[in-house]
Every structure is written in structure tokens, then in C-alpha cells.
Design a protein around this motif. Structure first.
Motif, mmCIF file in Angstrom:
data_model
loop_
_atom_site.group_PDB
_atom_site.id
_atom_site.type_symbol
_atom_site.label_atom_id
_atom_site.label_comp_id
_atom_site.label_asym_id
_atom_site.label_seq_id
_atom_site.Cartn_x
_atom_site.Cartn_y
_atom_site.Cartn_z
ATOM 1 N N THR B 59 151.912 -68.575 22.136
ATOM 2 C CA THR B 59 153.309 -68.640 22.567
ATOM 3 C C THR B 59 153.904 -67.243 22.752
ATOM 4 O O THR B 59 154.968 -67.095 23.320
ATOM 5 C CB THR B 59 154.163 -69.400 21.535
ATOM 6 N N ASP B 60 153.208 -66.235 22.239
ATOM 7 C CA ASP B 60 153.733 -64.871 22.341
ATOM 8 C C ASP B 60 152.578 -63.917 22.659
ATOM 9 O O ASP B 60 152.179 -63.108 21.831
ATOM 10 C CB ASP B 60 154.422 -64.486 21.022
ATOM 11 N N VAL B 61 152.073 -64.052 23.861
ATOM 12 C CA VAL B 61 150.914 -63.251 24.247
ATOM 13 C C VAL B 61 151.372 -61.885 24.747
ATOM 14 O O VAL B 61 152.314 -61.788 25.538
ATOM 15 C CB VAL B 61 150.097 -63.973 25.338
ATOM 16 N N LYS B 62 150.735 -60.827 24.238
ATOM 17 C CA LYS B 62 151.046 -59.479 24.708
ATOM 18 C C LYS B 62 149.796 -58.863 25.305
ATOM 19 O O LYS B 62 148.683 -59.263 24.981
ATOM 20 C CB LYS B 62 151.536 -58.624 23.535
ATOM 21 N N ARG B 63 150.017 -57.884 26.138
ATOM 22 C CA ARG B 63 148.882 -57.231 26.782
ATOM 23 C C ARG B 63 147.931 -56.626 25.740
ATOM 24 O O ARG B 63 148.381 -56.016 24.769
ATOM 25 C CB ARG B 63 149.381 -56.130 27.720
ATOM 26 N N ASP B 64 146.633 -56.816 25.972
ATOM 27 C CA ASP B 64 145.564 -56.276 25.112
ATOM 28 C C ASP B 64 145.658 -56.769 23.667
ATOM 29 O O ASP B 64 145.137 -56.138 22.761
ATOM 30 C CB ASP B 64 145.576 -54.732 25.131
ATOM 31 N N MET B 65 146.336 -57.892 23.489
ATOM 32 C CA MET B 65 146.461 -58.487 22.171
ATOM 33 C C MET B 65 145.073 -58.803 21.590
ATOM 34 O O MET B 65 144.846 -58.646 20.392
ATOM 35 C CB MET B 65 147.286 -59.771 22.311
ATOM 36 N N CYS B 66 144.177 -59.248 22.452
ATOM 37 C CA CYS B 66 142.836 -59.611 21.994
ATOM 38 C C CYS B 66 141.787 -58.699 22.626
ATOM 39 O O CYS B 66 140.679 -59.136 22.950
ATOM 40 C CB CYS B 66 142.539 -61.069 22.322
ATOM 41 N N ALA B 67 142.167 -57.443 22.832
ATOM 42 C CA ALA B 67 141.264 -56.509 23.505
ATOM 43 C C ALA B 67 139.905 -56.367 22.812
ATOM 44 O O ALA B 67 138.874 -56.376 23.479
ATOM 45 C CB ALA B 67 141.939 -55.153 23.664
ATOM 46 N N PRO B 68 139.844 -56.243 21.463
ATOM 47 C CA PRO B 68 138.515 -56.101 20.833
ATOM 48 C C PRO B 68 137.621 -57.316 21.083
ATOM 49 O O PRO B 68 136.444 -57.163 21.406
ATOM 50 C CB PRO B 68 138.843 -55.989 19.338
ATOM 51 N N GLU B 69 138.206 -58.524 20.969
ATOM 52 C CA GLU B 69 137.425 -59.739 21.197
ATOM 53 C C GLU B 69 136.952 -59.810 22.641
ATOM 54 O O GLU B 69 135.817 -60.192 22.919
ATOM 55 C CB GLU B 69 138.261 -60.993 20.871
ATOM 56 N N PHE B 70 137.853 -59.412 23.563
ATOM 57 C CA PHE B 70 137.466 -59.491 24.972
ATOM 58 C C PHE B 70 136.369 -58.480 25.280
ATOM 59 O O PHE B 70 135.449 -58.767 26.048
ATOM 60 C CB PHE B 70 138.667 -59.263 25.899
ATOM 61 N N ALA B 71 136.466 -57.295 24.669
ATOM 62 C CA ALA B 71 135.447 -56.270 24.910
ATOM 63 C C ALA B 71 134.064 -56.777 24.509
ATOM 64 O O ALA B 71 133.080 -56.603 25.225
ATOM 65 C CB ALA B 71 135.804 -55.008 24.139
ATOM 66 N N LYS B 72 133.996 -57.455 23.352
ATOM 67 C CA LYS B 72 132.713 -58.014 22.897
ATOM 68 C C LYS B 72 132.211 -59.074 23.871
ATOM 69 O O LYS B 72 131.038 -59.107 24.243
ATOM 70 C CB LYS B 72 132.899 -58.658 21.516
ATOM 71 N N PHE B 73 133.142 -59.938 24.291
ATOM 72 C CA PHE B 73 132.817 -61.026 25.221
ATOM 73 C C PHE B 73 132.303 -60.449 26.539
ATOM 74 O O PHE B 73 131.238 -60.820 27.038
ATOM 75 C CB PHE B 73 134.078 -61.876 25.415
ATOM 76 N N LYS B 74 133.057 -59.495 27.065
ATOM 77 C CA LYS B 74 132.701 -58.912 28.357
ATOM 78 C C LYS B 74 131.354 -58.183 28.263
ATOM 79 O O LYS B 74 130.534 -58.274 29.179
ATOM 80 C CB LYS B 74 133.792 -57.943 28.804
ATOM 81 N N ASN B 75 131.160 -57.505 27.162
ATOM 82 C CA ASN B 75 129.902 -56.786 26.948
ATOM 83 C C ASN B 75 128.716 -57.750 26.991
ATOM 84 O O ASN B 75 127.692 -57.483 27.628
ATOM 85 C CB ASN B 75 129.966 -56.049 25.609
ATOM 86 N N CYS B 76 128.880 -58.876 26.346
ATOM 87 C CA CYS B 76 127.823 -59.890 26.340
ATOM 88 C C CYS B 76 127.568 -60.401 27.760
ATOM 89 O O CYS B 76 126.422 -60.500 28.198
ATOM 90 C CB CYS B 76 128.232 -61.042 25.420
ATOM 91 N N VAL B 77 128.673 -60.704 28.479
ATOM 92 C CA VAL B 77 128.528 -61.229 29.845
ATOM 93 C C VAL B 77 127.817 -60.198 30.720
ATOM 94 O O VAL B 77 126.911 -60.537 31.494
ATOM 95 C CB VAL B 77 129.917 -61.582 30.436
#
Lengths: 330, 85
Positions: B59-77
Motif C-alpha cells: 500500500t506504500d511502495v517507494k522506489r528501490d524499496m526492494c532493491a536488494p531482493e530485486f538485485a538477487k532476482f535479476k542476477n539469477c535471471v
């Protein structure tokens, strides 16, 4: 409903084409007239392309949504105890609805669609009644249909792409004979809310802003007012939800594209970045994913029935003409 | 929050029902199909972590809020796809 205008794979290899976005009419902020939300030229191109992919095979595999809605429309049409000499199906596509018509309902169906390729996708032998095809834009219906000339007009999932919905409804009412029937189904309300929210969250979290990925939808509560304003009487409006399960966001978007339902909002961004798509697929799965695997997609369908006014139609009595005292009854 | 899934009957489009399971990265052909396979199967664990991070405060999403998780995800992809972007 919406999609990126071209898969990112294609967009990456042909960036110049992806950047081209056409407009139906130039947008002039000072002009008076219906606001242009949808790019009709892009919509026509998307529908043409969808019909041509794999010689029409891709398009046929995604008929499931419109076939389902067309069957619900037929049920409603069969409740009308009348046989029509002719039915015009506006925005017919390849004839999902027209194929279900038989001699008990009508002799002849005229399919009208702005996508010539989709209109001619299936042969005449698929239809039980005489079929005519009219390549025309449903936004300017009266250019192809004479006023007061058609006993019944139907529309199966096409009106959600018209810029001027009130105008189109008025044109439909004009084209109908007095006491003529309009039976329509359009997408609206919460259609594809899962896709809309997933892409919004992905864009906000990754980029800090968002673009229009899924069309603005007609509020289901407004449709009765629109029909009334267009001059229809004896209105019936109801809402149904169709939900399909897909393995992931990718299959959903691919199917939408094959349906010719890609994003055609004028202010759309021409493609979806790989990062956004990656993020959205994870968000879609986490927020809406089904326990048994896969993701749901909701299509909210608004069914509408309206009649062109005619003196022969039943009407409420004048105020004050009642002879029974309600106190005696209650 | 959201309608629970057992309230509705779902239909699976025939095409997808026949196709059965999602293809794995090596079987898929187009880059988009390979991305799909990487996001949904090969990196499902990292995808879930990122998704849960968003879900925790959607309900309160901010930019790069989940940047570490996304970095891991993207790295895997990217590892699965064997390319960088």
C-alpha cells in the motif's frame, strides 16, 4: 485491457519501429469533442496482426474469452421472443457471436469490424445463417448503416475500445428500427485489475513512476446512465465475471496480444522494459497467485440490453391513474 | 485484502491445459519465452522473495524499496539467460 504493443524481444531488435505510435486524430487541447483515449489506428493494426499470426491459428487458440461471452449473449437473445429479419454485429471480429446464430433467430447477419483481416479470418461455411461482412469503423457507424434500418444490433467485446462510448450508443440507437433491440457486452469495471496493479507496483518500485498499461475501464454503474442518455428504453444491465487461470504473466500477456487486445491507449509507453516485466511477474505471482500454481486473470463483462423507443412498447401508466388503494393491498 | 481464490471457479484456457507445464529455459526458443521460464521456474525462489517484499508493504511502495531482493532476482535471471542488461 492492455498489453505492451510489441514483445520486448522484437522491440529490442527493431527499436525504430517500436517507437512509432500513430494517432487516430491529432490531439488538440482546444478542440471540442470526445476526448481521444484510444489510438484507433494502433488498435486496427494490432487486430490485423493478431489475425495474421500463424495463418490465423494463434488467433483461434485465444477465442475462448469471446466465445464464452458470446454464449452468454445468445442466452440473453433467446430470452427475447422475437425473430429478427437481420442482425448487425458491431465489432464482430471473426464472428464469435455471429457463428452461434441460427435460423430460429434470424435469416441474415452482417458483421461489421474495423479490422479487415479479423473480419475475413473464418470462412462463410462456419456460419449457419447468411453472412455479410462490412469493413467499417464502429465509431462512425452511421457512415455505413442507414438511420432506422436495422431490427437488431449486437456487439460482443468491442465497445471497450471506442473513444466516444455515448456517441457510439447514440449511433446504434439511430441505426435501429423503432422497437429495435440492442444487445451488447463490453469489458469494464475490474477487468485485468491483477495485471494493472502488478505492473503499477513493479514500475513504482523499480522506476518511481508509472505508465498506462491497462486501459481505463467504464464503471459498471455508469452503463445504465449511458444507455438512458443515448435514448434507449426498457434497459437491462448486468455484470458477470469470467476468470481464467494462466501459468504466469507471460502467457496472459501473450494471449491478450493474440486477441488483439494489446495496449492502445494514446499516451501508452511503447514497450515494457525487461526489468519491469521481470518484477511484475514476481509481484503478480506473490499478490494474486493461486495455491495450486499459476495466476488468475479477471475479466468483468457488462451485458446491456436496450430498445429503441416505439409507441407500441409497454409504458408505465400516468401518475395518479391508479384505482387500487395500496392500503387495501398491504 | 483480495478475494480468496477458492471463491471462484477458474477455467484454464484449452491451449494452456494441453501444453501442460511451462517449458524450461533450455527448451524455449524466443528470448521472451526464455525470460518467462527464467522468471517463473529457474529463479522461482528469488522471485518469491522479491514478491513477498513488495507484498509486505504494497500500500506504500517507494522506489528501490526492494532493491536488494530485486538485485538477487535479476542476477539469477541473467545467469540463467546467460546475458546481461
Amino acid at each position: 485491457m492492455a498489453l505492451f504493443s510489441r514483445s520486448i524481444a522484437t522491440a529490442a531488435t527493431r527499436p525504430t519501429r517500436a517507437a512509432v505510435a500513430s494517432r487516430s486524430t491529432p490531439i488538440n487541447p482546444n478542440s471540442v469533442g470526445p476526448f481521444q483515449v484510444f489510438d484507433r489506428n494502433a488498435k486496427r493494426a494490432q487486430r490485423d496482426r493478431a489475425a495474421l499470426r500463424d495463418g490465423g491459428h494463434r488467433s483461434r487458440t485465444v477465442d475462448y474469452l469471446r466465445n464464452e461471452v458470446a454464449e452468454n449473449m445468445i442466452e440473453r437473445l433467446l430470452d427475447v421472443k422475437r425473430r429478427f429479419s437481420e442482425i448487425v454485429d458491431v465489432g464482430s471480429g471473426p464472428g464469435h457471436f455471429a457463428k452461434l446464430l441460427d435460423q430460429n433467430v434470424t435469416d441474415k447477419v452482417t458483421m461489421l469490424d474495423m479490422s479487415e483481416k479479423l473480419l475475413h479470418r473464418d470462412p462463410d461455411s462456419d456460419f449457419e445463417v447468411d453472412v455479410q461482412r462490412m469493413h467499417a469503423d464502429e465509431e462512425s457507424l452511421l457512415n455505413s448503416l442507414k438511420p432506422s434500418s436495422v431490427p437488431a444490433i449486437t456487439s460482443c467485446l468491442s465497445l471497450h475500445w471506442t473513444n466516444d462510448l455515448p456517441g457510439v450508443l447514440i449511433q446504434i440507437r439511430e441505426a435501429l428500427l423503432p422497437d429495435g433491440l440492442f444487445l451488447g457486452a463490453m469489458l469494464g469495471g475490474d477487468t485485468l485489475f491483477e495485471l494493472r496493479t502488478s505492473l503499477q507496483l513493479a514500475e513504482v518500485e523499480r522506476e518511481g513512476g508509472l505508465g498506462i498499461r491497462v486501459s481505463p475501464m467504464t464503471d459498471t454503474r455508469d452503463v445504465t446512465n449511458l444507455l438512458g442518455r443515448a435514448g434507449f428504453t426498457l434497459l437491462t444491465v448486468d455484470i458477470d465475471e469470467v476468470r481464467f487461470a494462466y501459468p504466469s504473466i507471460f502467457e496472459l500477456m501473450e494471449d491478450l496480444q493474440s486477441m488483439g487486445e494489446s495496449n492502445a491507449v494514446v499516451e501508452r509507453r511503447p514497450l515494457i522494459k525487461r526489468d519491469i516485466l521481470t518484477a511484475a511477474s514476481a509481484i503478480y505471482q506473490s499478490m494474486h497467485g493461486l495455491e495450486e500454481g499459476g495466476i488468475p486473470a479477471t475479466f468483468q463483462v457488462i451485458y446491456m440490453i436496450g430498445w429503441k423507443p416505439d409507441p407500441r412498447q409497454p409504458k408505465p401508466l400516468e401518475r395518479g391513474t391508479g384505482k387500487t388503494n395500496l392500503q387495501d393491498v398491504l | 485484502m483480495l478475494p480468496s481464490s477458492d471463491e471462484f471457479a477458474f477455467r484454464v484456457p484449452e491451449r494452456l491445459a494441453q501444453a501442460g507445464k511451462i517449458m524450461t529455459a533450455s527448451q524455449s526458443t524466443t528470448p521472451l519465452k526464455r525470460l518467462a521460464a527464467a522468471c517463473t521456474t529457474s529463479c522461482a525462489v528469488q522471485a518469491k522473495e522479491y514478491g513477498q517484499c513488495i507484498l509486505a508493504s504494497y500500500t506504500d511502495v517507494k522506489r528501490d524499496m526492494c532493491a536488494p531482493e530485486f538485485a538477487k532476482f535479476k542476477n539469477c535471471v541473467q545467469t540463467v539467460m546467460k546475458r546481461k542488461w
